[in-house]
Enzyme design. Structure first.
Site, mmCIF file in Angstrom:
data_model
loop_
_atom_site.group_PDB
_atom_site.id
_atom_site.type_symbol
_atom_site.label_atom_id
_atom_site.label_comp_id
_atom_site.label_asym_id
_atom_site.label_seq_id
_atom_site.Cartn_x
_atom_site.Cartn_y
_atom_site.Cartn_z
ATOM 1 N N SER A 1 -43.834 -20.566 -49.620
ATOM 2 C CA SER A 1 -44.741 -21.080 -50.646
ATOM 3 C C SER A 1 -46.046 -21.528 -49.998
ATOM 4 C CB SER A 1 -44.106 -22.262 -51.371
ATOM 5 O OG SER A 1 -43.018 -21.851 -52.154
ATOM 6 N N HIS B 1 -47.551 -26.739 -56.032
ATOM 7 C CA HIS B 1 -46.238 -27.386 -55.935
ATOM 8 C C HIS B 1 -45.954 -27.880 -54.522
ATOM 9 C CE1 HIS B 1 -44.630 -23.251 -54.871
ATOM 10 N NE2 HIS B 1 -43.834 -23.973 -54.095
ATOM 11 N N ASP C 1 -51.164 -21.721 -59.100
ATOM 12 C CA ASP C 1 -50.380 -22.578 -58.212
ATOM 13 C C ASP C 1 -51.096 -22.763 -56.873
ATOM 14 O OD1 ASP C 1 -48.412 -24.020 -56.987
ATOM 15 O OD2 ASP C 1 -46.789 -22.628 -57.430
#
Length: 714
Positions: free
Chosen positions: A649, A84, A220
């Site tokens: 992230s 992402h 991810d």
């Protein structure tokens, strides 16, 4: 580079917090945290984590494109981050014919690696404390405007002094609500190329349904490579550039993790608000976040309707939709978690004790009115906060909300200049037009704009609408659909083509009467508007909040001993830690998930839970190679109790030896209040197991050449 001697400020070291709470500066770990981490399993010295004069772990951690974290995993500049986090770049490089978001991509060699238009990584060089220097320039007699001006001037001097003639990017940042200041030195590399990404069905498996949830089964991750000139210096994109040889890259462990294993995360957490007063929490829960949630959902619903009908539109809006949906679920989770935890009430009790201390004779002059001022400010701004969040979601999700005003005002300025100045301004104008209209579907934008105007003019009315918007609302009986249709049909700003047509035959006097410009400019002016009274109230609040933080630290009433996150490099530490048993998870301990559990979620053709046929075939054959756990399963995700937030992230999860075991990508919804208050029982970080990452690259994608350049530790 200057040699810097590490030192430690007493205010940060007096009261160590619990081992798993806090986002800590690396320069303080020797005094603050190192002994705690050693007890938990750390085998590195503080010098091996953060060193100025020698390579250390910090040299392998980069800020990725300003909003995420990534890590160097090879001596040839290979970068690992979240799927992402690379989403925008992958979408930009994709087309209907070559849809890398949908199908994945793996460069067969260096020549096949692809450069997106705008992507950079930022290496952290060093930091230092400049609190005394900056605070010596201010005094209590200054207004907030005077104080901020003096601070800004000194910050600019510090940044210039440490940039070494532009070689480095230097940022001075406030901490503890402006009670301390530190500068950070960075080096930016702009030639960053896509190396590989799994298909969206892997990288985003579970979609919005599983977002912020556990058990999780999401791959991810994505991979990039940093390039430099022949001397290893930053350089604009060139075919002559070579892979960067970083000062340090992370070894990758395929041993796996177990309950209570030490876990350390380094990264760039974006923002926390753990010093936020009770009134601010209450305002968010009751006014700001509900408006954000409703406004975001209004935009998402329109986007999804068009994306479901057209694959090209889906690709154009994939990143915007994903970002909107992520924050939509986050804000709703924050409402639920903060309400359930009674966080505002807990803070109120703390503030009542502080207020009693503040009004003792010795403290009253500085702190006596702090709580009253703060509470008065929040009471006066509740309606404004709700209004502003409805309006901000309109501007965020509807291009016609902000673009006509931004572009229109730029064009008005452009046409006032002489030819030489216009030539200087034109590249920026063209770049803005390309950025806005490059991935733009006018029918979708028209419908979002109308829907958001309908919502905003109802929900923002209690605070007060712009006069022209209020008039249009009355004329159109609260439904802007017909007006927006008319405005788009007549507007200069409707499409890229209409903008280009205007530039070929410009009539600058028409801009101010353009129907989209009129509405957009009214909204933009309203968003920025602040009365003299509002400015005064905001200044009084800033002073009170700064003194609240100073007073809480002075009185030792607050257990928080670290500054809020603000996109500067931090370290958090904890351990691999399970949540209570969950029947939805097939794992023996609820701290990891398996490919078997993932396949149980599989729904052929489903937008969120589909899986590639090859992955299913490999799983059926139990073809896991060297990446299987010793107990035979293929691991997917695992849990730690590290303290992280957005911006982390892509952060590396490291074991006690500094080896990469996973990539952080999410938190659990039960602890959604974590940005405001740390919950030692519920707080979890959800990570991609590095063994699943390597399995996807090697066994699924057949890109073993990428594995071969990593340092694999068995």
């Amino acid at each position: 580079m200057k040699k810097i001697i590490l030192f430690f400020t007493m205010c940060l070291v007096a009261f160590p917090a619990k081992a798993d709470e806090g986002m800590w500066f690396l320069m303080f770990i020797e005094r603050l945290n190192h002994r705690d981490m050693e007890k938990m399993g750390l085998q590195l010295t503080s010098e091996e984590i953060y060193s100025i004069n020698n390579h250390s772990l910090k040299d392998a951690i980069v800020q990725f494109n300003g909003g995420c974290t990534a890590e160097m995993v090879s001596k040839e500049g290979l970068v690992l981050t979240n799927h992402h986090c690379g989403y925008d770049a992958i979408a930009e490089l994709s087309s209907e014919e070559q849809n890398y978001l949908k199908n994945g991509f793996w460069a067969k060699d260096r020549s096949a690696e692809m450069k997106p238009k705008s992507l950079f990584v930022r290496f952290f060089v060093r930091m230092d404390d400049v609190s005394k220097r900056i605070l010596s320039k201010v005094n209590d007699k200054m207004t907030e405007a005077e104080r901020n001006k003096a601070i800004q001037q000194e910050m600019s001097l510090i940044e210039k002094e440490n940039s070494e003639g532009g070689k480095y990017t230097v940022s001075v940042r406030p901490f503890f609500q402006g009670n301390e200041y530190y500068y950070f030195v960075y080096q930016d590399y702009k030639d960053v190329r896509l190396v590989g990404t799994p298909p969206e069905s892997v990288g985003k498996f579970g979609g919005d349904t599983d977002n912020w949830e556990w058990p999780r089964h999401t791959g991810d991750f994505s991979m990039f490579r940093v390039y430099a000139d022949a001397n290893g210096n930053p350089a604009e994109y060139s075919k002559e550039n070579v892979p960067l040889q970083p000062k340090h890259h992370l070894p990758v462990s395929i041993k796996g993790v177990q309950e209570n294993d030490f876990a350390m995360i380094l990264g760039y957490p974006g923002r926390t608000n753990r010093w936020m007063p009770a009134g601010g929490i209450e305002q968010n829960v009751k006014f700001a976040y509900p408006a954000w949630v409703e406004g975001a959902k209004t935009g998402m619903d329109v986007m999804k309707r068009y994306m479901d009908k057209d694959e090209a539109v889906k690709l154009e809006y994939a990143s915007k939709y994903a970002s909107t949906a992520n924050y939509w679920k986050n804000r709703q989770g924050m409402i639920d978690a903060l309400t359930k935890a009674g966080t505002a009430q807990t803070k109120s009790k703390e503030e009542a004790k502080f207020n009693a201390w503040a009004n003792k004779k010795a403290n009253k002059a500085k702190y006596g009115t702090v709580i009253a001022t703060i509470n008065k400010y929040y009471a006066e701004t509740n309606l404004k906060t709700s209004h502003d969040n409805y309006l901000s979601q309109l501007m965020r999700t509807a291009a016609y909300g902000g673009v006509p005003a931004n572009l229109g005002n730029s064009l008005i300025a452009y046409f006032k200049e002489n030819d030489a100045k216009r030539q200087e301004m034109l590249p920026r104008l063209n770049a803005y037009v390309e950025n806005v209209y490059g991935k733009f579907h006018a029918p979708l934008e028209k419908d979002i704009f109308a829907a958001q105007l309908n919502l905003y003019t109802v929900k923002g009315a209690a605070y007060g609408l712009p006069e022209a918007i209020s008039k249009l609302k009355a004329e159109n009986k609260g439904d802007f659909t017909a007006y927006v249709n008319m405005a788009v049909a007549k507007s200069i700003f409707a499409t890229k083509e209409s903008v280009m047509a205007f530039m070929k035959d410009p009539k600058p006097e028409n801009i101010v009467n353009d129907p989209l410009y009129v509405v957009s400019n009214e909204l933009a002016v309203k968003m920025r508007a602040r009365s003299v009274e509002q400015i005064k109230a905001a200044d009084d609040f800033e002073i009170a909040f700064r003194n609240l933080v100073a007073g809480l630290r002075e009185s030792k009433m607050n257990s928080i001993k670290y500054p809020d996150a603000n996109s500067t490099l931090r370290l958090s530490y904890g351990k691999v830690r399970a949540l209570p048993a969950d029947k939805r998870n097939d794992a023996q301990i609820n701290n990891y998930t398996t490919m078997t559990g993932m396949v149980k979620k599989y729904k052929a053709g489903d937008q969120e839970f589909d899986l590639p046929a090859r992955l299913l075939e490999l799983h059926a054959a139990k073809d896991y190679g060297q990446y299987a756990d010793k107990n035979g399963y293929m691991p997917i995700n695992f849990l730690t109790d590290n303290d992280i937030t957005g911006g982390n992230s892509g952060s590396p999860v490291l074991n006690g030896k500094g080896e990469l075991t996973g990539i952080a990508f999410d938190g659990n919804i039960e602890a959604m209040a974590g940005d405001v208050i740390f919950d030692a029982e519920l707080q979890r970080t959800i990570n991609v197991d590095i063994r699943y990452v390597l399995w996807i690259i090697d066994k699924y994608a057949g890109a073993k050449h990428i594995i071969d350049e990593m340092t694999i530790v068995k």
